[in-house]
Scaffold this motif. Structure first.
Motif, PDB file in Angstrom:
ATOM      1  N   THR A  14     -26.111  78.760 -34.255  1.00 39.00           N
ATOM      2  CA  THR A  14     -26.957  78.833 -33.069  1.00 39.00           C
ATOM      3  C   THR A  14     -27.778  77.572 -32.986  1.00 39.00           C
ATOM      4  O   THR A  14     -28.049  76.921 -33.988  1.00 39.00           O
ATOM      5  CB  THR A  14     -27.917  80.041 -33.145  1.00 39.00           C
ATOM      6  OG1 THR A  14     -28.669  79.953 -34.362  1.00 39.00           O
ATOM      7  CG2 THR A  14     -27.133  81.334 -33.132  1.00 39.00           C
ATOM      8  N   PRO A  15     -28.215  77.174 -31.809  1.00 36.49           N
ATOM      9  CA  PRO A  15     -29.014  75.968 -31.669  1.00 36.49           C
ATOM     10  C   PRO A  15     -30.320  76.094 -32.447  1.00 36.49           C
ATOM     11  O   PRO A  15     -30.900  77.161 -32.531  1.00 36.49           O
ATOM     12  CB  PRO A  15     -29.282  75.872 -30.163  1.00 36.49           C
ATOM     13  CG  PRO A  15     -28.342  76.822 -29.516  1.00 36.49           C
ATOM     14  CD  PRO A  15     -27.985  77.848 -30.544  1.00 36.49           C
ATOM     15  N   SER A  16     -30.768  74.973 -32.998  1.00 35.34           N
ATOM     16  CA  SER A  16     -31.993  75.011 -33.784  1.00 35.34           C
ATOM     17  C   SER A  16     -33.231  74.917 -32.909  1.00 35.34           C
ATOM     18  O   SER A  16     -34.326  75.236 -33.344  1.00 35.34           O
ATOM     19  CB  SER A  16     -31.982  73.847 -34.787  1.00 35.34           C
ATOM     20  OG  SER A  16     -31.877  72.617 -34.110  1.00 35.34           O
ATOM     21  N   GLN A  17     -33.066  74.468 -31.652  1.00 38.18           N
ATOM     22  CA  GLN A  17     -34.243  74.329 -30.807  1.00 38.18           C
ATOM     23  C   GLN A  17     -34.784  75.700 -30.390  1.00 38.18           C
ATOM     24  O   GLN A  17     -34.044  76.636 -30.228  1.00 38.18           O
ATOM     25  CB  GLN A  17     -33.909  73.485 -29.562  1.00 38.18           C
ATOM     26  CG  GLN A  17     -32.935  74.116 -28.596  1.00 38.18           C
ATOM     27  CD  GLN A  17     -31.501  73.865 -28.973  1.00 38.18           C
ATOM     28  OE1 GLN A  17     -31.221  73.343 -30.037  1.00 38.18           O
ATOM     29  NE2 GLN A  17     -30.592  74.261 -28.109  1.00 38.18           N
ATOM     30  N   VAL A  18     -36.096  75.804 -30.259  1.00 38.15           N
ATOM     31  CA  VAL A  18     -36.702  77.084 -29.917  1.00 38.15           C
ATOM     32  C   VAL A  18     -37.109  77.186 -28.459  1.00 38.15           C
ATOM     33  O   VAL A  18     -37.129  78.263 -27.901  1.00 38.15           O
ATOM     34  CB  VAL A  18     -37.952  77.342 -30.793  1.00 38.15           C
ATOM     35  CG1 VAL A  18     -37.636  78.196 -31.963  1.00 38.15           C
ATOM     36  CG2 VAL A  18     -38.623  76.078 -31.210  1.00 38.15           C
ATOM     37  N   ASP A  19     -37.404  76.077 -27.825  1.00 42.69           N
ATOM     38  CA  ASP A  19     -37.876  76.137 -26.441  1.00 42.69           C
ATOM     39  C   ASP A  19     -36.750  75.902 -25.442  1.00 42.69           C
ATOM     40  O   ASP A  19     -37.001  75.745 -24.252  1.00 42.69           O
ATOM     41  CB  ASP A  19     -39.003  75.116 -26.219  1.00 42.69           C
ATOM     42  CG  ASP A  19     -38.543  73.688 -26.449  1.00 42.69           C
ATOM     43  OD1 ASP A  19     -37.383  73.499 -26.873  1.00 42.69           O
ATOM     44  OD2 ASP A  19     -39.344  72.763 -26.221  1.00 42.69           O
ATOM     45  N   GLY A  20     -35.526  75.872 -25.911  1.00 46.93           N
ATOM     46  CA  GLY A  20     -34.392  75.677 -25.014  1.00 46.93           C
ATOM     47  C   GLY A  20     -34.057  74.222 -24.755  1.00 46.93           C
ATOM     48  O   GLY A  20     -33.048  73.922 -24.135  1.00 46.93           O
ATOM     49  N   THR A  21     -34.897  73.303 -25.203  1.00 47.04           N
ATOM     50  CA  THR A  21     -34.635  71.882 -25.003  1.00 47.04           C
ATOM     51  C   THR A  21     -33.816  71.336 -26.168  1.00 47.04           C
ATOM     52  O   THR A  21     -34.181  71.510 -27.323  1.00 47.04           O
ATOM     53  CB  THR A  21     -35.952  71.088 -24.898  1.00 47.04           C
ATOM     54  OG1 THR A  21     -36.702  71.574 -23.774  1.00 47.04           O
ATOM     55  CG2 THR A  21     -35.687  69.608 -24.718  1.00 47.04           C
ATOM     56  N   VAL A  22     -32.712  70.690 -25.857  1.00 43.02           N
ATOM     57  CA  VAL A  22     -31.848  70.102 -26.879  1.00 43.02           C
ATOM     58  C   VAL A  22     -32.310  68.666 -27.150  1.00 43.02           C
ATOM     59  O   VAL A  22     -32.340  67.835 -26.239  1.00 43.02           O
ATOM     60  CB  VAL A  22     -30.377  70.106 -26.421  1.00 43.02           C
ATOM     61  CG1 VAL A  22     -29.486  69.457 -27.490  1.00 43.02           C
ATOM     62  CG2 VAL A  22     -29.901  71.523 -26.132  1.00 43.02           C
ATOM     63  N   ARG A  23     -32.671  68.413 -28.387  1.00 45.47           N
ATOM     64  CA  ARG A  23     -33.128  67.072 -28.776  1.00 45.47           C
ATOM     65  C   ARG A  23     -31.926  66.256 -29.237  1.00 45.47           C
ATOM     66  O   ARG A  23     -31.223  66.649 -30.158  1.00 45.47           O
ATOM     67  CB  ARG A  23     -34.155  67.172 -29.900  1.00 45.47           C
ATOM     68  CG  ARG A  23     -35.403  67.969 -29.539  1.00 45.47           C
ATOM     69  CD  ARG A  23     -36.157  68.392 -30.790  1.00 45.47           C
ATOM     70  NE  ARG A  23     -35.344  69.278 -31.620  1.00 45.47           N
ATOM     71  CZ  ARG A  23     -35.690  69.657 -32.851  1.00 45.47           C
ATOM     72  NH1 ARG A  23     -36.809  69.218 -33.395  1.00 45.47           N
ATOM     73  NH2 ARG A  23     -34.910  70.463 -33.540  1.00 45.47           N
ATOM     74  N   VAL A  24     -31.720  65.109 -28.596  1.00 49.93           N
ATOM     75  CA  VAL A  24     -30.522  64.299 -28.858  1.00 49.93           C
ATOM     76  C   VAL A  24     -30.925  62.911 -29.341  1.00 49.93           C
ATOM     77  O   VAL A  24     -31.859  62.298 -28.819  1.00 49.93           O
ATOM     78  CB  VAL A  24     -29.662  64.162 -27.579  1.00 49.93           C
ATOM     79  CG1 VAL A  24     -28.345  63.460 -27.900  1.00 49.93           C
ATOM     80  CG2 VAL A  24     -29.397  65.535 -26.959  1.00 49.93           C
ATOM     81  N   VAL A  25     -30.195  62.424 -30.337  1.00 52.04           N
ATOM     82  CA  VAL A  25     -30.338  61.043 -30.812  1.00 52.04           C
ATOM     83  C   VAL A  25     -29.020  60.329 -30.568  1.00 52.04           C
ATOM     84  O   VAL A  25     -27.946  60.875 -30.836  1.00 52.04           O
ATOM     85  CB  VAL A  25     -30.699  60.993 -32.312  1.00 52.04           C
ATOM     86  CG1 VAL A  25     -30.599  59.567 -32.846  1.00 52.04           C
ATOM     87  CG2 VAL A  25     -32.110  61.542 -32.540  1.00 52.04           C
ATOM     88  N   SER A  42     -31.187  61.442 -20.521  1.00 53.85           N
ATOM     89  CA  SER A  42     -32.577  61.628 -20.086  1.00 53.85           C
ATOM     90  C   SER A  42     -32.666  62.241 -18.696  1.00 53.85           C
ATOM     91  O   SER A  42     -33.681  62.848 -18.344  1.00 53.85           O
ATOM     92  CB  SER A  42     -33.318  60.285 -20.099  1.00 53.85           C
ATOM     93  OG  SER A  42     -33.355  59.736 -21.400  1.00 53.85           O
ATOM     94  N   SER A  43     -31.592  62.093 -17.918  1.00 56.71           N
ATOM     95  CA  SER A  43     -31.610  62.603 -16.552  1.00 56.71           C
ATOM     96  C   SER A  43     -31.155  64.066 -16.452  1.00 56.71           C
ATOM     97  O   SER A  43     -31.249  64.666 -15.383  1.00 56.71           O
ATOM     98  CB  SER A  43     -30.686  61.752 -15.664  1.00 56.71           C
ATOM     99  OG  SER A  43     -29.319  61.970 -15.998  1.00 56.71           O
ATOM    100  N   LEU A  47     -32.296  68.614 -21.710  1.00 58.56           N
ATOM    101  CA  LEU A  47     -31.989  67.661 -22.773  1.00 58.56           C
ATOM    102  C   LEU A  47     -33.104  66.633 -22.860  1.00 58.56           C
ATOM    103  O   LEU A  47     -33.658  66.224 -21.840  1.00 58.56           O
ATOM    104  CB  LEU A  47     -30.666  66.931 -22.504  1.00 58.56           C
ATOM    105  CG  LEU A  47     -29.394  67.758 -22.326  1.00 58.56           C
ATOM    106  CD1 LEU A  47     -28.193  66.838 -22.156  1.00 58.56           C
ATOM    107  CD2 LEU A  47     -29.185  68.703 -23.491  1.00 58.56           C
ATOM    108  N   THR A  48     -33.424  66.231 -24.065  1.00 61.12           N
ATOM    109  CA  THR A  48     -34.413  65.169 -24.233  1.00 61.12           C
ATOM    110  C   THR A  48     -33.911  64.214 -25.302  1.00 61.12           C
ATOM    111  O   THR A  48     -33.343  64.644 -26.313  1.00 61.12           O
ATOM    112  CB  THR A  48     -35.794  65.724 -24.643  1.00 61.12           C
ATOM    113  OG1 THR A  48     -36.732  64.651 -24.729  1.00 61.12           O
ATOM    114  CG2 THR A  48     -35.740  66.432 -25.989  1.00 61.12           C
ATOM    115  N   VAL A  49     -34.064  62.925 -25.063  1.00 63.00           N
ATOM    116  CA  VAL A  49     -33.641  61.925 -26.042  1.00 63.00           C
ATOM    117  C   VAL A  49     -34.759  61.752 -27.064  1.00 63.00           C
ATOM    118  O   VAL A  49     -35.845  61.274 -26.744  1.00 63.00           O
ATOM    119  CB  VAL A  49     -33.301  60.585 -25.359  1.00 63.00           C
ATOM    120  CG1 VAL A  49     -32.961  59.538 -26.411  1.00 63.00           C
ATOM    121  CG2 VAL A  49     -32.144  60.765 -24.383  1.00 63.00           C
ATOM    122  N   ALA A  50     -34.467  62.152 -28.300  1.00 64.74           N
ATOM    123  CA  ALA A  50     -35.461  62.088 -29.369  1.00 64.74           C
ATOM    124  C   ALA A  50     -35.492  60.734 -30.043  1.00 64.74           C
ATOM    125  O   ALA A  50     -36.384  60.456 -30.844  1.00 64.74           O
ATOM    126  CB  ALA A  50     -35.178  63.179 -30.406  1.00 64.74           C
TER     127      ALA A  50
END
Length: 233
Positions: A14-25, A42-43, A47-50
């Motif tokens: 399962t995804p590790s994120q808790v707030d539904g936002t996927v952190r991507v590098v 970023s668009s 999704l958010t670029v970490a």
């Protein structure tokens, strides 16, 4: 969106994120491709670029356990192989989903990436919708192959062929050939004559081999090569 055409295999992860936002590098040593990928991700909602890294060293420093959900990984980094970096990152954080995004479409590279724990494999020719689906899929615990990669895998299965394990898939065919001759005890001048290359070209290939294998000198590369069966008949 239209049908994906991608191959997916569900897992229990399962995804590790808790707030539904996927952190991507994003890890890629080509600045234009890396910045373009960062702009795309970023668009996209959710999704958010970490962070972004241009080398293996930067990736190791940036991606610590719990800091990212997905890493987009190129296989050819300036200072190391993306295969080795993937192995290290997944070993340190088993919840991390690594999605390989590369120009390599050979079976050996795909097999090597999956062996070390990558959850997905896309070619750099993939469109934005494919990239988005792949990122969300691996974050949700699925294994995904891009259309072209999946097609090759299916063709291999349909023909009854088994992919042959190729040592050091991070090397080009020519670099592997040079390493094999190194492991046979040949010096650069002899290798140049054998392959009909200039001594400078051979020196460049040797330097690339040392970099990609992350070894400090020629002798260490020869040891690694012989361990993998190169340099012997």
């Amino acid at each position: 969106m239209s049908g994906t055409g991608d191959a997916r295999v569900g897992t229990s992860a399962t995804p590790s994120q808790v707030d539904g936002t996927v952190r991507v590098v994003v890890v890629d040593d080509h600045p234009l491709f890396r910045l373009g990928m960062v702009g795309l991700l970023s668009s996209l909602p959710g999704l958010t670029v970490a962070g972004q890294a241009a080398s293996a060293a930067e990736a190791r420093e940036l991606v610590r356990p719990g800091t990212a959900d997905v890493v987009l990984m190129d296989l050819h980094l300036g200072d190391c192989s993306g295969i080795e970096v993937t192995r290290e990152l997944v070993a340190a954080d088993p919840d991390l989903a690594v999605l390989v995004v590369t120009s390599n479409e050979d079976d050996e590279s795909v097999a090597a990436a999956l062996r070390v724990g990558a959850r997905g494999y896309l070619l750099k020719s993939a469109g934005p919708d494919q990239v988005e689906r792949a990122v969300r899929s691996v974050a949700a615990g699925e294994l995904i192959l891009g259309r072209e990669v999946a097609a090759r895998a299916m063709a291999t299965l349909a023909s009854g062929r088994t992919a042959v394990r190729l040592p050091f898939p991070e090397l080009t065919d020519r670099e592997r050939e040079v390493l094999d001759l190194m492991a046979r005890g040949l010096d650069n001048s002899t290798i140049a004559r054998r392959l009909v290359l200039s001594p400078k070209t051979v020196r460049n290939h040797v330097a690339n081999v040392l970099t990609k294998l992350a070894v400090p000198h020629r002798a260490a590369a020869i040891v690694r090569a012989r361990e993998e069966g190169l340099g012997v008949d």
